[in-house]
Design a protein around this motif. Structure first.
Motif, mmCIF file in Angstrom:
data_model
loop_
_atom_site.group_PDB
_atom_site.id
_atom_site.type_symbol
_atom_site.label_atom_id
_atom_site.label_comp_id
_atom_site.label_asym_id
_atom_site.label_seq_id
_atom_site.Cartn_x
_atom_site.Cartn_y
_atom_site.Cartn_z
ATOM 1 N N ILE A 167 0.853 -1.186 0.000
ATOM 2 C CA ILE A 167 0.000 0.000 0.000
ATOM 3 C C ILE A 167 0.891 1.238 0.000
ATOM 4 C CG2 ILE A 167 -1.880 1.208 1.150
ATOM 5 C CD1 ILE A 167 -1.229 -2.305 2.229
ATOM 6 N N LYS A 168 0.702 2.089 -0.982
ATOM 7 C CA LYS A 168 1.480 3.316 -1.095
ATOM 8 C C LYS A 168 0.713 4.480 -0.473
ATOM 9 C CE LYS A 168 3.876 1.815 -5.306
ATOM 10 N NZ LYS A 168 5.177 1.648 -4.628
ATOM 11 N N ASN A 169 1.426 5.609 -0.315
ATOM 12 C CA ASN A 169 0.835 6.825 0.246
ATOM 13 C C ASN A 169 0.229 6.580 1.625
ATOM 14 O OD1 ASN A 169 1.447 8.293 -2.143
ATOM 15 N ND2 ASN A 169 -0.383 7.436 -3.117
ATOM 16 N N VAL A 170 0.973 5.852 2.438
ATOM 17 C CA VAL A 170 0.561 5.562 3.807
ATOM 18 C C VAL A 170 1.183 6.585 4.746
ATOM 19 C CG1 VAL A 170 0.691 3.873 5.677
ATOM 20 C CG2 VAL A 170 0.266 3.120 3.337
ATOM 21 N N MET A 171 0.416 7.049 5.720
ATOM 22 C CA MET A 171 0.932 7.968 6.730
ATOM 23 C C MET A 171 1.020 7.263 8.073
ATOM 24 S SD MET A 171 -0.742 11.697 5.948
ATOM 25 C CE MET A 171 -0.414 12.530 4.384
ATOM 26 N N ARG A 172 2.149 7.480 8.773
ATOM 27 C CA ARG A 172 2.298 6.891 10.102
ATOM 28 C C ARG A 172 2.038 7.941 11.171
ATOM 29 N NH1 ARG A 172 7.823 4.485 12.689
ATOM 30 N NH2 ARG A 172 8.197 6.708 13.074
ATOM 31 N N MET A 173 1.208 7.578 12.115
ATOM 32 C CA MET A 173 0.921 8.441 13.258
ATOM 33 C C MET A 173 1.661 7.924 14.480
ATOM 34 S SD MET A 173 -2.747 9.393 14.920
ATOM 35 C CE MET A 173 -3.096 10.439 13.507
ATOM 36 N N HIS A 174 2.361 8.814 15.160
ATOM 37 C CA HIS A 174 3.077 8.471 16.391
ATOM 38 C C HIS A 174 2.415 9.210 17.543
ATOM 39 C CE1 HIS A 174 6.978 8.755 18.975
ATOM 40 N NE2 HIS A 174 6.188 7.764 19.371
ATOM 41 N N VAL A 175 1.921 8.458 18.518
ATOM 42 C CA VAL A 175 1.247 9.034 19.680
ATOM 43 C C VAL A 175 2.096 8.760 20.915
ATOM 44 C CG1 VAL A 175 -0.833 9.017 21.094
ATOM 45 C CG2 VAL A 175 -1.008 8.672 18.635
ATOM 46 N N LEU A 176 2.447 9.804 21.640
ATOM 47 C CA LEU A 176 3.234 9.679 22.872
ATOM 48 C C LEU A 176 2.415 10.239 24.024
ATOM 49 C CD1 LEU A 176 5.846 9.084 24.443
ATOM 50 C CD2 LEU A 176 6.613 11.398 23.827
ATOM 51 N N THR A 177 2.188 9.401 25.029
ATOM 52 C CA THR A 177 1.418 9.809 26.206
ATOM 53 C C THR A 177 2.290 9.633 27.444
ATOM 54 O OG1 THR A 177 -0.648 9.081 25.201
ATOM 55 C CG2 THR A 177 -0.653 9.395 27.576
ATOM 56 N N THR A 178 2.408 10.691 28.226
ATOM 57 C CA THR A 178 3.125 10.625 29.507
ATOM 58 C C THR A 178 2.186 11.131 30.587
ATOM 59 O OG1 THR A 178 4.070 12.827 29.170
ATOM 60 C CG2 THR A 178 5.380 10.946 28.431
ATOM 61 N N ALA A 179 2.031 10.379 31.651
ATOM 62 C CA ALA A 179 1.089 10.773 32.700
ATOM 63 C C ALA A 179 1.507 10.212 34.046
ATOM 64 C CB ALA A 179 -0.319 10.287 32.348
ATOM 65 N N LYS A 180 1.068 10.888 35.094
ATOM 66 C CA LYS A 180 1.188 10.384 36.459
ATOM 67 C C LYS A 180 -0.211 10.055 36.957
ATOM 68 C CE LYS A 180 5.467 12.630 37.923
ATOM 69 N NZ LYS A 180 6.164 11.334 38.144
ATOM 70 N N VAL A 181 -0.357 8.849 37.475
ATOM 71 C CA VAL A 181 -1.645 8.398 37.986
ATOM 72 C C VAL A 181 -1.567 8.370 39.507
ATOM 73 C CG1 VAL A 181 -3.370 6.576 37.973
ATOM 74 C CG2 VAL A 181 -2.021 7.027 35.915
ATOM 75 N N LYS A 182 -2.426 9.156 40.144
ATOM 76 C CA LYS A 182 -2.474 9.209 41.600
ATOM 77 C C LYS A 182 -3.553 8.264 42.098
ATOM 78 C CE LYS A 182 -3.159 12.417 45.464
ATOM 79 N NZ LYS A 182 -3.463 13.830 45.828
ATOM 80 N N VAL A 183 -3.163 7.337 42.952
ATOM 81 C CA VAL A 183 -4.093 6.356 43.516
ATOM 82 C C VAL A 183 -4.305 6.713 44.981
ATOM 83 C CG1 VAL A 183 -4.614 3.916 43.813
ATOM 84 C CG2 VAL A 183 -3.071 4.655 41.983
ATOM 85 N N ALA A 184 -5.527 7.173 45.303
ATOM 86 C CA ALA A 184 -5.814 7.599 46.662
ATOM 87 C C ALA A 184 -6.009 6.405 47.587
ATOM 88 C CB ALA A 184 -7.062 8.481 46.682
ATOM 89 N N LYS A 185 -5.599 6.564 48.829
ATOM 90 C CA LYS A 185 -5.769 5.511 49.818
ATOM 91 C C LYS A 185 -7.243 5.330 50.148
ATOM 92 C CE LYS A 185 -4.222 4.193 54.441
ATOM 93 N NZ LYS A 185 -3.394 4.589 55.600
ATOM 94 N N ASP A 186 -7.647 4.069 50.290
ATOM 95 C CA ASP A 186 -9.019 3.749 50.686
ATOM 96 C C ASP A 186 -9.056 3.641 52.207
ATOM 97 O OD1 ASP A 186 -11.482 2.743 51.179
ATOM 98 O OD2 ASP A 186 -11.340 1.043 49.828
ATOM 99 N N ASN A 187 -9.558 4.694 52.857
ATOM 100 C CA ASN A 187 -9.521 4.737 54.316
ATOM 101 C C ASN A 187 -10.407 3.672 54.964
ATOM 102 O OD1 ASN A 187 -7.721 6.928 54.546
ATOM 103 N ND2 ASN A 187 -9.387 8.379 54.110
ATOM 104 N N LYS A 188 -11.459 3.256 54.239
ATOM 105 C CA LYS A 188 -12.357 2.264 54.820
ATOM 106 C C LYS A 188 -11.736 0.872 54.770
ATOM 107 C CE LYS A 188 -16.670 4.695 53.788
ATOM 108 N NZ LYS A 188 -17.984 4.606 53.092
ATOM 109 N N ARG A 189 -11.140 0.526 53.644
ATOM 110 C CA ARG A 189 -10.596 -0.818 53.469
ATOM 111 C C ARG A 189 -9.106 -0.896 53.768
ATOM 112 N NH1 ARG A 189 -13.618 -4.362 49.708
ATOM 113 N NH2 ARG A 189 -15.696 -3.495 49.482
ATOM 114 N N GLN A 190 -8.427 0.257 53.857
ATOM 115 C CA GLN A 190 -6.984 0.281 54.079
ATOM 116 C C GLN A 190 -6.261 -0.606 53.067
ATOM 117 O OE1 GLN A 190 -5.389 2.226 56.492
ATOM 118 N NE2 GLN A 190 -7.426 3.124 56.659
#
Length: 362
Positions: A167-190
């Motif tokens: 297949i000719k005339n193909v375009m490549r897409m490059h996706v870069l994702t950088t993130a910090k995920v904060k996981v809160a403490k569950d005070n009920k279940r610890q």
């Protein structure tokens, strides 16, 4: 908290965010009812960027089960994508595509401010960076916050080689994702062992190859890294191909010939003096000795595509295209010796015409 399950969720939570990214809105935004099988293959090397690049995936063959993608639209603006028991929702506003969130059996994210995923159309060299801010929960108990950036860049243009297709005339897409995920403490279940909230670093790269002639990416490479503190890191890599024959079947028509309007002097092969002409004549499909034999007489020159599915539409085989000559009997053979007993459908496509035959393996 079961960190292994949380990591698995985070590894794939962003995997489908960019499936809508493409060259133009008219061609590459899925429609209501679209369904397609991504064929998982061994991990591919994304190759190089730039103009006149050549990405040779001719050795990429399906391994394991395919991944079924389905789309549903609600009104003119909301599009929902399901994949592997996960659901992703998108908002389409004019030329913009925004991500509204995702959920699966364990966790869910919704937008705080819907992040921009795409501004269409995009051509070679176009790049867009937008902030990512999502809130959600893990198993309904631990609050999640995802904060970072993602960049979408059309970084390559050239030729993509798949098994049986170039297949000719193909375009490549490059996706870069950088993130910090904060996981809160569950005070009920610890459920967190630490006294404070936990931070998880996420980096994801995704490569997608688009053509003007096909709605879905022809190939995908997904790379993800999750880090919980510097010593603890998890890496995941997965690759998929979605060859032309599979896309033609999935859309119920030969979309490759409809994506761009034919020129006034072109001849698709199934119209003659304004009357419809049947291209595939005397189609026969016979089974026996672990093979399916197909034969017919084409009434036009063209490439023949064979796609084998079960009655539920799951693709088991996509046979490389072969040339057929008008008026000359065409025959081919499909190996089904490894398939379990059951009912199957063989789709035969020549030019703009597709015929199918149902058969049973005992």
């Amino acid at each position: 908290m079961n960190y292994s399950k949380l990591k698995l969720f985070l590894l794939f939570s962003l995997a489908s965010f960019y499936a809508l990214a493409g060259v133009t809105k008219a061609v590459h935004i899925p429609r209501n009812g679209d369904a397609v099988d991504l064929q998982r293959c061994e991990v591919l090397n994304p190759g190089s960027s730039g103009v006149d690049a050549v990405w040779d995936f001719s050795e990429a063959v399906p391994v394991g089960e395919s991944s079924r993608i389905k789309y549903l639209s609600f009104g003119d603006s909301l599009l929902v994508r399901t994949e592997n028991a996960a659901m992703h929702s998108f908002l389409i506003k004019g030329d913009s595509v925004l991500w509204k969130g995702c959920e699966n059996r364990l966790s869910a994210f919704t937008d705080s401010i819907a992040p921009l995923q795409m501004l269409l159309p995009m051509e070679y060299g176009d790049s867009i960076t937008t902030p990512l801010y999502m809130v959600g929960n893990y198993c309904g108990h631990n609050a999640l916050t995802m904060l970072g950036y993602h960049t979408v860049h059309i970084d390559g243009k050239g030729t993509l080689i798949l098994s049986g297709d170039t297949i000719k005339n193909v375009m490549r897409m490059h996706v870069l994702t950088t993130a910090k995920v904060k996981v809160a403490k569950d005070n009920k279940r610890q459920s967190l062992t630490a006294d404070n909230d936990s931070l998880i670093d996420k980096v994801e790269e995704k490569y997608l190859w688009f053509s003007d002639n096909y709605r879905f990416p022809l190939a995908e490479v997904r790379l993800s890294t999750i880090g919980v503190g510097k010593p603890e890191e998890t890496f995941s890599a997965v690759s998929y191909i979605c060859p032309p024959a599979v896309q033609d079947y999935a859309l119920g028509t030969n979309f490759s010939t409809l994506a761009n309007s034919p020129s006034a002097d072109s001849n698709t092969g199934n119209e003659e003096n304004g009357n419809e002409v049947t291209i595939i004549q005397n189609l026969e499909v016979n089974t026996g000795n672990g093979f399916v034999d197909v034969s017919f007489i084409p009434e036009a020159n063209g490439m023949v595509s064979l796609v084998l599915t079960d009655v539920y539409g799951r693709v088991f085989s996509s046979i490389p295209k072969k040339a057929a000559q008008s008026g000359v009997a065409y025959s081919d053979r499909v190996d089904v010796s490894r398939l379990p007993s059951g009912s199957y459908v063989l789709y035969v496509n020549v030019a703009n015409e597709t015929q199918n035959r149902k058969f049973t393996i005992k």
